[in-house]
Design an enzyme around this catalytic site. Structure first.
Site, PDB file in Angstrom:
ATOM      1  N   ASP A   1       7.042  -4.206   5.921  1.00 38.92           N
ATOM      2  CA  ASP A   1       6.107  -4.644   6.952  1.00 38.92           C
ATOM      3  C   ASP A   1       6.781  -5.479   8.034  1.00 38.92           C
ATOM      4  O   ASP A   1       6.105  -6.171   8.786  1.00 38.92           O
ATOM      5  CB  ASP A   1       4.969  -5.450   6.323  1.00 38.92           C
ATOM      6  CG  ASP A   1       5.472  -6.677   5.566  1.00 38.92           C
ATOM      7  OD1 ASP A   1       6.695  -6.903   5.548  1.00 38.92           O
ATOM      8  OD2 ASP A   1       4.628  -7.408   5.002  1.00 38.92           O
ATOM      9  N   ASN A   2       8.106  -5.430   8.109  1.00 39.70           N
ATOM     10  CA  ASN A   2       8.783  -6.166   9.178  1.00 39.70           C
ATOM     11  C   ASN A   2      10.027  -5.413   9.625  1.00 39.70           C
ATOM     12  O   ASN A   2      10.666  -4.693   8.843  1.00 39.70           O
ATOM     13  CB  ASN A   2       9.137  -7.591   8.733  1.00 39.70           C
ATOM     14  CG  ASN A   2      10.206  -7.614   7.654  1.00 39.70           C
ATOM     15  OD1 ASN A   2      11.394  -7.660   7.956  1.00 39.70           O
ATOM     16  ND2 ASN A   2       9.783  -7.578   6.388  1.00 39.70           N
TER      17      ASN A   2
ATOM     18  N   ASP B   1       9.933  -6.402  -4.182  1.00 31.83           N
ATOM     19  CA  ASP B   1       8.894  -6.980  -3.317  1.00 31.83           C
ATOM     20  C   ASP B   1       8.773  -8.449  -3.710  1.00 31.83           C
ATOM     21  O   ASP B   1       8.659  -8.766  -4.886  1.00 31.83           O
ATOM     22  CB  ASP B   1       7.557  -6.255  -3.498  1.00 31.83           C
ATOM     23  CG  ASP B   1       6.606  -6.548  -2.343  1.00 31.83           C
ATOM     24  OD1 ASP B   1       6.341  -7.741  -2.076  1.00 31.83           O
ATOM     25  OD2 ASP B   1       6.118  -5.593  -1.717  1.00 31.83           O
TER      26      ASP B   1
ATOM     27  N   ARG C   1      -6.523  -1.411  -1.165  1.00 27.59           N
ATOM     28  CA  ARG C   1      -5.708  -0.298  -0.675  1.00 27.59           C
ATOM     29  C   ARG C   1      -4.412  -0.114  -1.446  1.00 27.59           C
ATOM     30  O   ARG C   1      -3.690   0.850  -1.199  1.00 27.59           O
ATOM     31  CB  ARG C   1      -5.395  -0.512   0.809  1.00 27.59           C
ATOM     32  CG  ARG C   1      -4.516  -1.697   1.080  1.00 27.59           C
ATOM     33  CD  ARG C   1      -4.600  -2.178   2.524  1.00 27.59           C
ATOM     34  NE  ARG C   1      -3.633  -3.240   2.766  1.00 27.59           N
ATOM     35  CZ  ARG C   1      -3.786  -4.492   2.359  1.00 27.59           C
ATOM     36  NH1 ARG C   1      -4.870  -4.841   1.678  1.00 27.59           N
ATOM     37  NH2 ARG C   1      -2.883  -5.409   2.617  1.00 27.59           N
TER      38      ARG C   1
ATOM     39  N   ALA D   1       0.821  -1.210   0.000  1.00 23.54           N
ATOM     40  CA  ALA D   1       0.000   0.000   0.000  1.00 23.54           C
ATOM     41  C   ALA D   1       0.858   1.264   0.000  1.00 23.54           C
ATOM     42  O   ALA D   1       0.660   2.168  -0.817  1.00 23.54           O
ATOM     43  CB  ALA D   1      -0.937  -0.014   1.205  1.00 23.54           C
TER      44      ALA D   1
ATOM     45  N   CYS E   1      -4.548  -6.969  12.583  1.00 24.14           N
ATOM     46  CA  CYS E   1      -4.395  -7.683  11.320  1.00 24.14           C
ATOM     47  C   CYS E   1      -3.647  -8.995  11.524  1.00 24.14           C
ATOM     48  O   CYS E   1      -3.973 -10.014  10.916  1.00 24.14           O
ATOM     49  CB  CYS E   1      -3.659  -6.808  10.296  1.00 24.14           C
ATOM     50  SG  CYS E   1      -4.637  -5.424   9.710  1.00 24.14           S
TER      51      CYS E   1
ATOM     52  N   LYS F   1       4.140  -8.144  -7.264  1.00 30.71           N
ATOM     53  CA  LYS F   1       3.782  -6.769  -6.958  1.00 30.71           C
ATOM     54  C   LYS F   1       4.745  -5.772  -7.592  1.00 30.71           C
ATOM     55  O   LYS F   1       4.327  -4.754  -8.149  1.00 30.71           O
ATOM     56  CB  LYS F   1       3.745  -6.554  -5.444  1.00 30.71           C
ATOM     57  CG  LYS F   1       2.558  -7.179  -4.744  1.00 30.71           C
ATOM     58  CD  LYS F   1       2.541  -6.795  -3.271  1.00 30.71           C
ATOM     59  CE  LYS F   1       1.312  -7.347  -2.571  1.00 30.71           C
ATOM     60  NZ  LYS F   1       1.263  -6.975  -1.143  1.00 30.71           N
TER      61      LYS F   1
END
Length: 709
Positions: free
Chosen positions: A596-597, A525, A536, A500, A652, A549
């Site tokens: 995201d990590n 990615d 999103r 996103a 989430c 992606k």
């Protein structure tokens, strides 16, 4: 060919049978204008086939959003009708966000001619659209974002345009010579009206018209490196959940018995509550009366682990066990119309120089004066800065304390629009529209102003550097000047992550003109596109499902700006054998994290510190977000500090990817709470008060069917 004809006849017969069945049942088939657009036909066919009503919520598409907003809020969105006026770059961002969120109907209107400068900040426009109405292609480009949203472009009379009528005149004067939306009943039926880059004078009239029609109003502005948002949700607007956070819970160590009882939580669980919060008690042994059905307590926080809960005499003596659970309370808020609210100082997103109120008032006056500037004030010129200063003074009236230096800098840089500013302000405005529809999360009260004027080059670019050159970058050039734009176009950047945030970063870079003249943007990615991403992650469409992606994002950005050069990777940063070696890092001009990590973030941070490369760090979690600018040698790095431990488990993670014991326990606990506690409690409340159920259903259905159906 025969098969195709047979299918066509079959579809026609099936449609006729569906119409007959609807008529026999006393229902009306969908009504369409005499000439319909492709979007209208697709929407009508889905209704005839049952697709539009078979499942009120597409849980695969909205799964992540449901975790944040909740099912009731998503149902409200699915019955909401939104009118958006103004499709500048800012309007394009708001409309995109509303379509992705899943409002039932989105009507847009802006027949002003698109210019080359608009391409610097609007993903909705292409070079071939220059000279045509901004809304000419809006339906065809917005509708593919979400098949569940009905998108229409409105003409000068406020009615939907038929296909091919995108050049209809912008205005149809009412009896008083005003705009079409000023006519009585013109905007009846809309849940929310959003005005983008509208001058203050007509905005005051729109605010009055929206109130008369029962619609909420969200207005937003963007100019150069500044922006603002205004919200008017009317009087007695009920916010069902002011924070959207899960109710706080804590195990009890002790509850005293007395006139002013004190509840103490265990050391491992601070209560996290504030004065005035309401709680209930569960399972307290020896004080069963404390836990009686329907009994709640307004608390006063006296420490991290202690709460004053009021009268507890007669409840027994504490033996052990139990917990306290926060009970969310609805809040009723009163808003003022735009003209009245303009007399009050707005709110700032962040404080600059310790002059919060002064800066907010200055920016309010700046945007009021922006639309009163005389023609012929070149971008970046001293003339434009002086003219804005004079116009802002007049708008603010005598006696107002204004930051004149800020006004001059705002004026000089206000001749263009930047994609990142439009993206940010458009995100805030769209979120406020969602709040107005759902009653979840507390809306702005009522102005918010933001600026990043410190990002302007020093010394500021001269007027000659900001002058238009007849290309798609004129909007960017008018703000930052040719020298900064040229450096951006030659730059070599690395975007880590294409989710996103990564999609937003890549879109903004492409529109700004980065990597379009000798530069390059690398993006990596490892994930493939899933259906839940489409809600999103703006660059992806249903046809991209299953694709990498990074590859799909790079391809979409090339469509936004054919000169944009992006190289897609599917390798993990820091993995053995990856292409991201020392030579790669050494050749970069900047790095953008959209990860995201934490492990990957720390690796990228170490590489940027080692090779002395600027790093823009960002992350989101539900409605929360963070950013950090890392400049080696000047600022702290990402890894230089450690975040405090989070008391809460990310929703989430619990809902979709529980991978440790604590996640699984919390998952089961949430499920039990929803099925066997919350649901029965709501049913019991409805049984006791049938009028409450009718009121709730009526609130959800407000705006259903949209306007101008």
């Amino acid at each position: 060919r025969g098969l195709a004809c047979d299918l066509s006849v079959l579809m026609m017969v099936a449609s006729m049978m569906a119409v007959l069945a609807l008529s026999a049942a006393g229902l009306s088939p969908p009504r369409l204008p005499a000439r319909t657009s492709r979007s209208e036909r697709r929407f009508a066919l889905r209704r005839l086939r049952g697709g539009a009503t078979a499942d009120p919520i597409d849980e695969k598409l909205y799964s992540r959003q449901l975790y944040v907003m909740g099912r009731a809020a998503q149902l409200s969105l699915g019955s909401a009708s939104v009118l958006l006026l103004g499709l500048t770059g800012l309007g394009a961002e708001v409309s995109k966000n509303l379509a992705l969120a899943g409002v039932a109907q989105l009507d847009v209107h802006d027949a002003e001619e698109a210019s080359l400068a608009d391409l610097s900040s609007s993903w909705l426009l292409k070079p071939e659209d220059v000279g045509t109405a901004r809304h000419a292609q809006a339906v065809d480009r917005l509708a593919p974002l979400n098949e569940h949203v009905r998108v229409r472009a409105l003409g000068g009379d406020g009615r939907p345009l038929a296909e091919g009528d995108g050049q209809a005149a912008c205005r149809l004067a009412g009896a008083d010579g005003g705009e079409w939306w000023e006519r009585e009943g013109a905007i009846d039926g809309y849940t929310v009206v959003v005005a983008c880059d509208m001058p203050h004078a007509p905005l005051a009239r729109l605010s009055a018209a929206a109130r008369a029609s029962g619609a909420k109003l969200v207005a937003c502005w963007s100019a150069g490196l500044a922006g603002g948002v205004f919200v008017d949700c009317g009087e007695a607007f009920v916010v069902s959940d002011p924070t959207g956070e899960p109710p706080r819970q804590a195990l009890l160590e002790h509850v005293s018995c007395g006139e002013e009882g004190v509840a103490t939580t265990v050391q491992e669980q601070p209560h996290g509550l504030q004065d005035g919060d309401v709680v209930r008690f569960e399972g307290v042994r020896g004080m069963e009366a404390l836990c009686a059905e329907g009994r709640t307590f307004a608390v006063r926080a006296t420490g991290r682990h202690t709460l004053s809960v009021g009268e507890t005499r007669g409840c027994g003596e504490f033996v052990g066990g139990g917990r306290l659970v926060q009970v969310k309370q609805p809040v009723s808020l009163d808003f003022k119309p735009f003209e009245a609210a303009s007399e009050e100082v707005g709110q700032l997103l962040h404080e600059v120089g310790g002059r919060r109120a002064s800066r907010s008032l200055t920016l309010h006056a700046a945007f009021a004066g922006l639309h009163a500037l005389p023609a012929g004030c070149p971008p970046g010129s001293d003339q434009r800065g002086a003219a804005l200063l004079a116009a802002a003074r007049e708008a603010a009236g005598g006696g107002a304390e204004l930051d004149e230096s800020l006004l001059v800098r705002f004026g000089r840089s206000s001749g263009g629009a930047l994609a990142p500013v439009s993206s940010f302000i458009g995100g805030v405005a769209a979120q406020e529209a969602l709040k107005a529809v759902t009653g979840k999360f507390t809306p702005l009260r009522q102005f918010l102003y933001w600026d990043a004027l410190e990002a302007l080059p020093a010394p500021p670019p001269a007027a000659a550097e900001c002058a238009p050159r007849g290309d798609r970058y004129d909007g960017t050039r008018a703000v930052i000047g040719e020298a900064a734009l040229a450096a951006l176009r030659r730059g070599r950047y690395f975007v880590v992550g294409a989710g996103a945030l990564g999609c937003e970063w890549l879109k903004c870079l492409a529109l700004l003109g980065a990597a379009t003249d000798g530069g390059v943007v690398h993006v990596t990615d490892m994930d493939q596109i899933e259906r839940s991403n489409l809600n999103r992650q703006f660059l992806f469409r249903p046809s991209d499902l299953g694709a990498p992606k990074s590859t799909a994002a790079a391809a979409k950005c090339a469509q936004l700006n054919p000169a944009f050069r992006a190289v897609a990777h599917e390798a993990a940063v820091g993995a053995p054998g990856s292409p991201f070696d020392d030579a790669f890092w050494g050749g970069l001009d900047g790095v953008i994290n959209a990860l995201d990590n934490v492990a990957a973030r720390l690796h990228v941070d170490r590489m940027c510190v080692l090779h002395r490369k600027p790093l823009l760090e960002s992350g989101t979690a539900g409605t929360k977000a963070n950013t950090q600018v890392v400049l080696p040698g000047l600022t702290a790095s990402y890894g230089a500090s450690t975040d405090p431990p989070d008391d809460d488990i990310p929703v989430c993670t619990v809902k979709a990817f529980p991978y440790v014991l604590e996640h699984c326990v919390q998952w089961a606990r949430d499920l039990f709470e929803a099925q066997f506690v919350q649901a029965p409690r709501r049913v019991n409340a409805w049984a006791a008060r049938p009028d409450a159920l009718a009121a709730e259903l009526g609130q959800r259905g407000a705006g259903a069917g949209g306007a101008g159906a």
